[in-house]
Scaffold this motif. Structure first.
Motif, short mmCIF file in Angstrom:
data_model
loop_
_atom_site.label_atom_id
_atom_site.label_comp_id
_atom_site.label_asym_id
_atom_site.label_seq_id
_atom_site.Cartn_x
_atom_site.Cartn_y
_atom_site.Cartn_z
N THR A 1 74.72 80.02 16.37
CA THR A 1 75.42 80.48 17.58
C THR A 1 76.59 81.39 17.25
O THR A 1 77.38 81.73 18.12
CB THR A 1 75.91 79.28 18.40
OG1 THR A 1 76.64 78.38 17.55
CG2 THR A 1 74.76 78.53 19.03
N ARG B 1 67.96 82.02 18.34
CA ARG B 1 69.12 81.95 19.25
C ARG B 1 68.75 82.06 20.72
O ARG B 1 69.61 81.95 21.58
CB ARG B 1 70.17 83.01 18.89
CG ARG B 1 70.72 82.85 17.50
CD ARG B 1 72.00 83.60 17.31
NE ARG B 1 71.77 85.01 17.04
CZ ARG B 1 72.73 85.87 16.74
NH1 ARG B 1 73.98 85.46 16.69
NH2 ARG B 1 72.47 87.12 16.49
N VAL C 1 79.84 79.25 25.21
CA VAL C 1 79.43 79.03 23.81
C VAL C 1 78.84 77.64 23.65
O VAL C 1 77.77 77.46 23.04
CB VAL C 1 80.64 79.20 22.87
CG1 VAL C 1 80.26 78.83 21.44
CG2 VAL C 1 81.16 80.63 22.92
N ASP D 1 78.45 84.97 16.17
CA ASP D 1 78.29 86.33 16.70
C ASP D 1 78.03 87.38 15.62
O ASP D 1 77.73 88.53 15.93
CB ASP D 1 79.55 86.75 17.48
CG ASP D 1 79.77 85.89 18.71
OD1 ASP D 1 78.75 85.46 19.31
OD2 ASP D 1 80.93 85.64 19.07
N ASP D 2 78.16 87.00 14.35
CA ASP D 2 78.10 88.01 13.29
C ASP D 2 76.87 87.87 12.40
O ASP D 2 76.88 88.30 11.24
CB ASP D 2 79.37 87.93 12.43
CG ASP D 2 79.58 86.54 11.84
OD1 ASP D 2 78.86 85.60 12.26
OD2 ASP D 2 80.46 86.39 10.97
#
Length: 218
Positions: free
Chosen positions: A182, A6, A24, A184-185
Motif C-alpha cells: 500500500t 494493489r 489508506v 506510494d513509491d
C-alpha cells in the motif's frame, strides 16, 4: 486472470470507507479481504470461500441482526466446510488487526512530523507537559505530582491470545508485505513481489494448524 497488484474490490473498499476509516487504512483492509479470499479459494475451493465472503458481507451490512440468520445457515454445513470458513475468517481478522496497528504507527508518524515545540504531537507526553505549563503549573509541582503516582503493572498470560510462534511469524510477514503493497513509491515489479510475498505467507498461514496437536520431535 489475477487482478493487478494493489487493486481491491469496490464493494470491499466502500465497506471499509463507510466504517469511518482513512483512505489508506480502508484500502489496506480491502486488500486484506481480496488476498485472504483468493488464498482461501485456492486452498478450500469456491464453496467455503464464497461462504466466508458472504458471512463477512452479511455481518458487516446487517450487524447483530444477521447473527440468527447466519446461525441457521451454519446448521446445514459440514464440519469440513465450517472449519475452512472459520480458518479463513480467523486469518482475515488477524490481518485486519495487524493493519490497524500499522495505521496507528502511520498516523503517529504523521503527527510527529507535523509537531512543533509550540504544538507538540497530540496524545504525547510532550503535549501533557505543555498543557500543564499552560495551566500555570511549575516544573516542581509537576514533578511532585509524578512522584505521587502509584503504577503497578500486572503481567499475565492471556489465554485467548495464545498463538503458535509459527502463526505469529506468518501473520507478521504477511502484514509487512501488505504494508509495502500500500506504499506510494513502488514500481510495478516491486508491487508484484510484495503481493506474491503476502500471498505466500497467507498460504502458509492457512496451512499451519492454530494449535500444535503433538510434541515437537527431532
Amino acid at each position: 486472470r489475477a487482478p493487478p497488484p494493489r487493486s481491491v474490490p469496490d464493494s470491499a473498499l466502500a465497506a471499509a470507507q463507510s466504517a469511518g476509516l482513512t483512505d489508506v487504512h480502508a484500502r489496506r483492509v480491502a486488500l486484506v479481504e481480496r488476498l485472504v479470499m483468493r488464498v482461501a479459494r485456492e486452498r478450500y475451493g469456491d464453496g467455503p470461500a464464497d461462504l466466508a465472503a458472504d458471512w463477512l458481507a452479511t455481518a458487516r451490512a446487517e450487524g447483530p441482526a444477521a447473527f440468527d440468520r447466519l446461525a441457521g445457515a451454519v446448521e446445514g454445513e459440514s464440519v469440513e466446510t465450517l472449519t475452512a470458513v472459520l480458518r479463513t475468517l480467523t486469518a482475515y481478522f488477524h490481518l485486519v488487526n495487524k493493519a490497524e496497528q500499522i495505521e496507528i504507527v502511520r498516523v503517529n508518524r504523521e503527527r510527529e512530523m507535523a509537531a512543533t515545540a509550540e504544538a507538540p504531537r497530540g496524545e504525547s507526553i510532550a503535549e501533557a507537559v505543555a498543557e500543564l505549563a499552560a495551566q500555570g503549573h511549575s516544573a516542581e509541582s509537576a514533578a511532585a505530582l509524578v512522584a505521587r503516582l502509584d503504577i503497578q503493572p500486572t503481567l499475565t498470560a492471556h489465554p485467548t491470545e495464545a498463538r503458535r510462534r509459527t502463526v505469529l511469524l506468518h501473520q507478521q510477514a504477511a502484514a509487512a508485505a501488505l504494508d509495502r503493497l500500500t506504499g506510494d513509491d513502488l514500481t510495478p515489479a516491486e508491487a508484484e513481489d510484495a503481493e506474491e510475498e503476502a500471498l505466500d505467507r497467507l498460504r502458509l498461514l492457512l496451512a499451519t494448524d492454530e494449535v500444535r496437536s503433538g510434541e515437537v520431535t527431532v
